[in-house]
Design a protein around this motif. Structure first.
Motif, PDB file in Angstrom:
ATOM      1  N   GLY A 102       7.437  -9.630   0.735  1.00  0.00           N
ATOM      2  CA  GLY A 102       7.289  -9.325  -0.674  1.00  0.00           C
ATOM      3  C   GLY A 102       7.519 -10.565  -1.614  1.00  0.00           C
ATOM      4  O   GLY A 102       7.251 -10.372  -2.777  1.00  0.00           O
TER       5      GLY A 102
ATOM      6  N   TRP B  77       3.391  -7.138  -4.388  1.00  0.00           N
ATOM      7  CA  TRP B  77       4.312  -5.489  -4.423  1.00  0.00           C
ATOM      8  C   TRP B  77       5.694  -6.298  -4.472  1.00  0.00           C
ATOM      9  O   TRP B  77       6.857  -5.396  -4.514  1.00  0.00           O
TER      10      TRP B  77
ATOM     11  N   PHE C 102       6.502  -2.705  -8.337  1.00  0.00           N
ATOM     12  CA  PHE C 102       6.718  -1.657  -7.277  1.00  0.00           C
ATOM     13  C   PHE C 102       5.244  -1.099  -6.992  1.00  0.00           C
ATOM     14  O   PHE C 102       4.471  -0.749  -8.054  1.00  0.00           O
ATOM     15  N   PRO C 103       4.738  -0.796  -5.816  1.00  0.00           N
ATOM     16  CA  PRO C 103       3.577  -0.291  -5.604  1.00  0.00           C
ATOM     17  C   PRO C 103       3.445   1.239  -5.922  1.00  0.00           C
ATOM     18  O   PRO C 103       4.422   1.936  -6.212  1.00  0.00           O
ATOM     19  N   ARG C 104       2.115   1.778  -5.864  1.00  0.00           N
ATOM     20  CA  ARG C 104       1.855   3.053  -6.198  1.00  0.00           C
ATOM     21  C   ARG C 104       2.736   4.144  -5.472  1.00  0.00           C
ATOM     22  O   ARG C 104       3.003   5.077  -6.310  1.00  0.00           O
TER      23      ARG C 104
ATOM     24  N   ARG D 176       6.776   3.371  -9.265  1.00  0.00           N
ATOM     25  CA  ARG D 176       5.410   2.734  -9.393  1.00  0.00           C
ATOM     26  C   ARG D 176       4.854   1.889 -10.691  1.00  0.00           C
ATOM     27  O   ARG D 176       5.066   2.555 -11.709  1.00  0.00           O
TER      28      ARG D 176
END
Length: 373
Positions: free
Chosen positions: A256, A261, A265-267, A273
């Motif tokens: 990371g 990401w 913050f990823p989905r 997210r």
């Protein structure tokens, strides 16, 4: 606190140094609780190997106590001078040199593998407690022994000394006290080597992880069959595999530091997210892990240099020697990540402002290219 730590870190370190210097006097006068060498029951259980485990493996309170007292009291004076910004001709050289010397001694020189063990096994035992599989006949006191706690405190003090040296440099130069920038933010070696260092930091712990999982899956890797079976019966290889699993998770998280990401913050992270990842959320753990694994690696290096490597013992000690490579690479990677994530400084106005909840398109480019855009 993030903006003002340079103002108070020196005084905190001075207080710790004075207190530890007083303990040195106590130990020198025959007081109890000496946590090194002859006062460390774990080391004395196998006295012939004590020096291999710790550089202070044979230390006695009569000899080490006065040394600790002098270093502590001198350190307290030096830390206060640095906090007050004393910047005479010799002070500019001697004060930071003393600070970095103590930082290296406390974070690497006197450390061994036990500090890493405490940090690593704390979450493992906490999970075991929640799942109801706590090891029979053991408790937190078996992990947090007094000499181990002392090593942890010394390691944190060493980090404090390093921060004191950084704060002093900012105070006596033209650098900004809040962000550390000094005029034009030119690219440094961490910008050039950060990406490569990240891949090294990902790969380095995997050798260790592979050996521990091999033991857990039934492969002895040349170990004496009797010793291997005893380890199986005691659950040692399962415990080692659990620790190795955290190493694998850490390797994934290290990725990371160079992936989007790691900045947004990823989905799949519901509630977070799309939000900006606080830089310190990644930077602080990465630096702490780099210090911990580096401090442990020197113990294994001493063991390898003294005992050598045999087909029966290579898997025990050789993978950990490369922890120093892991630690150095992770430290460079963390610095590169922090530099890339630095936003405009509210104090001096240096840096580039970006939207807090959106990834920057130039996030992984060299800083010079970012400014050009």
């Amino acid at each position: 606190m993030k903006r003002s730590w340079t103002a108070w870190i020196g005084y905190v370190v001075a207080g710790w140094s004075a207190a530890y210097g007083a303990l040195g006097v106590w130990w020198a006068l025959g007081g109890g609780g000496f946590p090194f060498g002859t006062g460390d029951p774990e080391l004395m259980a196998e006295r012939s190997a004590a020096v291999k485990v710790s550089l202070l493996g044979q230390a006695t309170p009569e000899v080490a106590g006065p040394v600790i007292a002098v270093l502590g009291f001198v350190g307290a004076v030096a830390a206060v001078m640095m906090a007050r910004g004393v910047a005479g001709r010799w002070a500019r050289r001697l004060l930071p040199a003393y600070a970095w010397l103590l930082a290296i001694v406390l974070t690497v020189g006197i450390q061994d593998y036990r500090t890493l063990i405490v940090f690593a096994y704390t979450p493992i035992l906490a999970i075991a407690k929640l799942l109801g599989v706590w090891p029979e006949g053991s408790g937190w006191g078996d992990l947090y022994l007094a000499p181990r706690v002392n090593l942890m405190i010394c390691l944190l003090a060493g980090i404090g000394w390093a921060l004191t040296a950084v704060a002093y440099r900012r105070r006596v130069t033209t650098s900004c006290g809040a962000c550390g920038r000094a005029g034009a933010d030119e690219p440094s070696f961490v910008d050039r080597w950060g990406r490569g260092a990240t891949w090294i930091a990902i790969a380095a712990p995997l050798v260790y992880c592979a050996t521990r999982w091999a033991w857990a899956l039934g492969f002895s890797l040349g170990m004496d069959p009797v010793a291997y079976r005893e380890g199986q019966e005691q659950g040692l290889w399962i415990a080692g595999a659990s620790l190795a699993s955290f190493g694998i998770i850490g390797a994934v998280l290290t990725l990371g530091l160079i992936r989007p990401w790691g900045e947004v913050f990823p989905r799949w992270m519901v509630g977070l997210r799309g939000r900006r990842v606080p830089p310190m959320l990644a930077f602080v753990p990465a630096v702490l892990v780099s210090v911990l694994v580096t401090s442990a690696s020197f113990m294994y290096l001493r063991i390898v240099l003294i005992d050598g490597i045999t087909p029966e013992t290579w898997a025990f000690n050789l993978p950990e020697v490369f922890f120093s490579v892991w630690g150095a690479a992770l430290f460079v990677s963390a610095l590169a990540y922090r530099r890339r994530r630095q936003r405009a400084c509210e104090a001096c106005g240096s840096g580039v402002t970006d939207a807090p909840n959106e990834p920057r398109g130039d996030a992984l480019r060299p800083r010079s290219a970012s400014r050009a855009v």
